[in-house]
Design a protein around this motif. Structure first.
Motif, short mmCIF file in Angstrom:
data_model
loop_
_atom_site.label_atom_id
_atom_site.label_comp_id
_atom_site.label_asym_id
_atom_site.label_seq_id
_atom_site.Cartn_x
_atom_site.Cartn_y
_atom_site.Cartn_z
N ASP A 85 5.07 2.69 9.21
CA ASP A 85 4.63 1.31 9.16
C ASP A 85 4.00 0.84 10.49
O ASP A 85 4.61 0.97 11.54
N PRO A 86 2.74 0.32 10.48
CA PRO A 86 1.90 0.05 9.31
C PRO A 86 0.88 1.15 9.03
O PRO A 86 -0.16 0.89 8.42
N ALA A 87 1.10 2.36 9.50
CA ALA A 87 0.14 3.44 9.36
C ALA A 87 0.69 4.54 8.47
O ALA A 87 1.88 4.58 8.15
N THR A 88 -0.20 5.44 8.07
CA THR A 88 0.18 6.62 7.32
C THR A 88 -0.55 7.82 7.90
O THR A 88 -1.78 7.81 8.02
N ILE A 89 0.19 8.85 8.29
CA ILE A 89 -0.40 10.10 8.75
C ILE A 89 -0.60 11.00 7.53
O ILE A 89 0.29 11.14 6.70
N PHE A 90 -1.80 11.56 7.40
CA PHE A 90 -2.04 12.45 6.27
C PHE A 90 -2.73 13.73 6.75
O PHE A 90 -3.47 13.73 7.74
N ALA A 91 -2.47 14.80 6.04
CA ALA A 91 -3.07 16.09 6.36
C ALA A 91 -3.13 16.92 5.09
O ALA A 91 -2.34 16.72 4.16
N SER A 92 -4.07 17.85 5.03
CA SER A 92 -4.19 18.72 3.87
C SER A 92 -4.70 20.08 4.31
O SER A 92 -5.45 20.20 5.28
N VAL A 93 -4.28 21.10 3.60
CA VAL A 93 -4.79 22.46 3.79
C VAL A 93 -5.11 23.02 2.42
O VAL A 93 -4.44 22.69 1.41
N VAL A 140 -2.64 21.61 -0.62
CA VAL A 140 -1.40 20.85 -0.43
C VAL A 140 -1.71 19.69 0.51
O VAL A 140 -2.32 19.89 1.57
N THR A 141 -1.28 18.49 0.13
CA THR A 141 -1.51 17.29 0.93
C THR A 141 -0.17 16.72 1.39
O THR A 141 0.78 16.66 0.60
N MET A 142 -0.12 16.32 2.66
CA MET A 142 1.08 15.68 3.21
C MET A 142 0.75 14.24 3.57
O MET A 142 -0.29 13.97 4.17
N LEU A 143 1.63 13.31 3.20
CA LEU A 143 1.49 11.90 3.53
C LEU A 143 2.79 11.42 4.16
O LEU A 143 3.85 11.52 3.56
N MET A 144 2.70 10.91 5.39
CA MET A 144 3.88 10.47 6.12
C MET A 144 3.72 9.00 6.50
O MET A 144 2.99 8.67 7.42
N PRO A 145 4.39 8.07 5.77
CA PRO A 145 4.29 6.65 6.13
C PRO A 145 4.98 6.37 7.46
O PRO A 145 6.05 6.91 7.75
N THR A 148 9.41 6.15 -3.87
CA THR A 148 9.17 7.34 -4.66
C THR A 148 7.70 7.61 -4.90
O THR A 148 7.35 8.62 -5.49
N ASN A 149 6.80 6.73 -4.48
CA ASN A 149 5.37 6.92 -4.68
C ASN A 149 4.67 7.13 -3.35
O ASN A 149 5.05 6.56 -2.35
N PRO A 150 3.60 7.93 -3.33
CA PRO A 150 2.87 8.16 -2.09
C PRO A 150 2.15 6.90 -1.63
O PRO A 150 1.93 5.96 -2.39
N PRO A 151 1.72 6.87 -0.35
CA PRO A 151 1.04 5.70 0.19
C PRO A 151 -0.33 5.48 -0.42
O PRO A 151 -0.97 6.39 -0.92
N GLU A 152 -0.80 4.24 -0.32
CA GLU A 152 -2.10 3.89 -0.85
C GLU A 152 -3.18 3.83 0.22
O GLU A 152 -4.33 3.64 -0.10
N VAL A 153 -2.84 3.98 1.50
CA VAL A 153 -3.83 3.72 2.54
C VAL A 153 -4.72 4.92 2.82
O VAL A 153 -5.70 4.79 3.53
N ALA A 154 -4.41 6.12 2.33
CA ALA A 154 -5.27 7.27 2.55
C ALA A 154 -6.44 7.21 1.59
O ALA A 154 -6.41 7.77 0.50
N VAL A 155 -7.51 6.51 1.97
CA VAL A 155 -8.58 6.20 1.05
C VAL A 155 -9.68 7.25 1.05
O VAL A 155 -10.65 7.11 0.32
N LEU A 156 -9.59 8.28 1.88
CA LEU A 156 -10.65 9.27 1.95
C LEU A 156 -10.75 10.03 0.64
O LEU A 156 -9.76 10.47 0.07
#
Length: 415
Positions: free
Chosen positions: A277-285, A270-275, A95-103
């Motif tokens: 494993d072991p990566a996370t794809i992220f995007a924002s507009v 709007v930010t999208m985070l898609m886990p 239920t929580n977003p990923p932690e690896v998107a550190v930007l």
């Protein structure tokens, strides 16, 4: 036989027959040996459970599961042995977003409800430019008034900031950021007119920058194979020294550098985070709305009236990789299309160089659009469950972008 049964047996009256005493002693010895074996098996099972918990937490962090689920696992681990089976099922909720998107600017894990996060940061950016420009005001980095010159400029900005975030609910977060800016601008102006000399200018500025207020809301919980979606909005308050209020020389060149843009702004995103494993794809507009204002400042023989900076659509796409439970890497490309600035001018003239000045009719000019592209690299290290060190580097991919920008952030939770 349980320990209570052994104690009850030991408390019974001792039989008078020696053979019965020997049999009773042997039975007691066997029960003690069985109890020791059970304790050994329980100890081994507890050790296996602890190893499974460590593996589970590691895989959760690697898969990008947020700290709230980690807290749930810790709570499950503290339950009696009969309920241990829940430990393996709770992380599936995610239920929580990923932690690896550190930007820094892309958004990541939401702050847990009731938790306060403080984030000190320090940022440095550098830009060198060689181009034809109009000598005069820059808003922002697009000169508006003056004489047509060849401009070689260098800009260095050092920003120390303190930010805070509060988890209002499990899905709503609010925050604020207060920057303190040191800026150094240097330029060499080579006039095209033969009767003018080369001008070497330098301006420094120090002070508070533009304060930012933000709010984010988690739209989806990542269940059913859907990505996490987080909607956010950021408001920019022009608390810094703006380009129109800094002192200038007789030619209109600033003798002090501005520490703020001088305009109110609102940036929904709007930010999208898609886990994965072991990566996370992220995007924002997102899109930045800048609000114009009436400046009414005279620079040289030009009276600047209303200034309306253009909007700025932006987008980012990247990949975060968890190398282990503590270390993660992120790569991304970000692009901003900064629309031109509309400025209304009126020029002072003195007919035949005699008599009082006359203010001419207003006219409007618009600066060119800017394409600001950046390659981003991020490194995150979790020192402990409450503290993380994040380092981000941005490299300009277009002529309008800064050459280099690097940021060090150290967020830590207070509760």
């Amino acid at each position: 036989m349980s320990a209570s049964a052994v104690s009850a047996l030991a408390s019974q009256p001792a039989p008078d027959n020696p053979a019965d005493l020997i049999a009773l002693r042997d039975q007691l010895t066997q029960e003690r040996q069985e109890l020791a074996r059970q304790e050994q098996r329980l100890s081994e099972q507890r050790a296996r459970l602890e190893r499974l918990e460590d593996q589970l937490l590691g895989r959760m962090r690697g898969a990008g599961v947020g700290s709230g689920a980690g807290d749930a696992v810790q709570a499950a681990a503290s339950q009696p042995a009969g309920q241990v089976e829940e430990v393996g099922s709770r992380p599936e909720e995610k239920t929580n977003p990923p932690e690896v998107a550190v930007l820094a600017d892309q958004g990541s894990i939401m702050t847990t409800a009731g938790r306060i996060t403080i984030e000190p940061s320090i940022e440095y950016s550098h830009a060198d430019r060689n181009r034809f420009v109009f000598r005069g005001i820059e808003v922002p980095q697009s000169v508006l008034v003056g004489v047509f010159d060849i401009n070689e400029s260098r800009q260095d900005i050092l920003t120390a900031a303190i930010a805070g975030r509060l988890g209002v609910t499990s899905r709503l977060e609010i925050g604020a950021r207060v920057p303190f800016v040191y800026r150094s601008d240097k330029a060499v102006l080579v006039p095209l007119a033969n009767d003018q000399v080369t001008i070497d200018t330098s301006a420094n500025g120090t002070g508070i920058g533009d304060i930012e207020l933000s709010a984010r809301y988690q739209l989806t919980d990542g269940s059913g194979g859907w990505p996490f979606l987080i909607a956010g909005v950021q408001a920019i308050i022009p608390t810094g020294k703006d380009p129109f209020s800094v002192p200038r020389d007789t030619l209109g060149n600033a003798t002090k550098a501005a520490t703020g843009a001088g305009f109110w702004g609102v940036s929904p995103n709007v930010t999208m985070l898609m886990p994965s494993d072991p990566a996370t794809i992220f995007a924002s507009v997102g899109y930045t709305f800048n609000f114009g204002k009436d400046v009414d400042e005279r620079i040289g023989d030009i009276l600047i009236g209303r200034v309306k900076p253009g909007g700025a659509p932006n987008a980012t796409v990247g990949l975060g990789i968890a190398l282990n439970p503590e270390l993660s890497l992120s790569f991304a490309y970000a692009h901003t299309w900064q629309f031109g600035t509309d400025t209304t001018f009126r020029q002072y003239t003195r007919p035949n160089n005699l008599g009082p000045e006359v203010l001419g009719a207003p006219f409007t000019r618009k600066t060119r659009d800017q394409q600001i592209g950046r390659f981003l690299f991020g490194l995150g290290y979790r020192v402990n469950p409450r503290t993380t060190i994040n380092w981000t580097v941005e490299m300009g991919a277009t002529d309008d972008a800064s050459d280099i920008r690097t940021t060090l952030r150290i967020p830590f939770t207070l509760n």
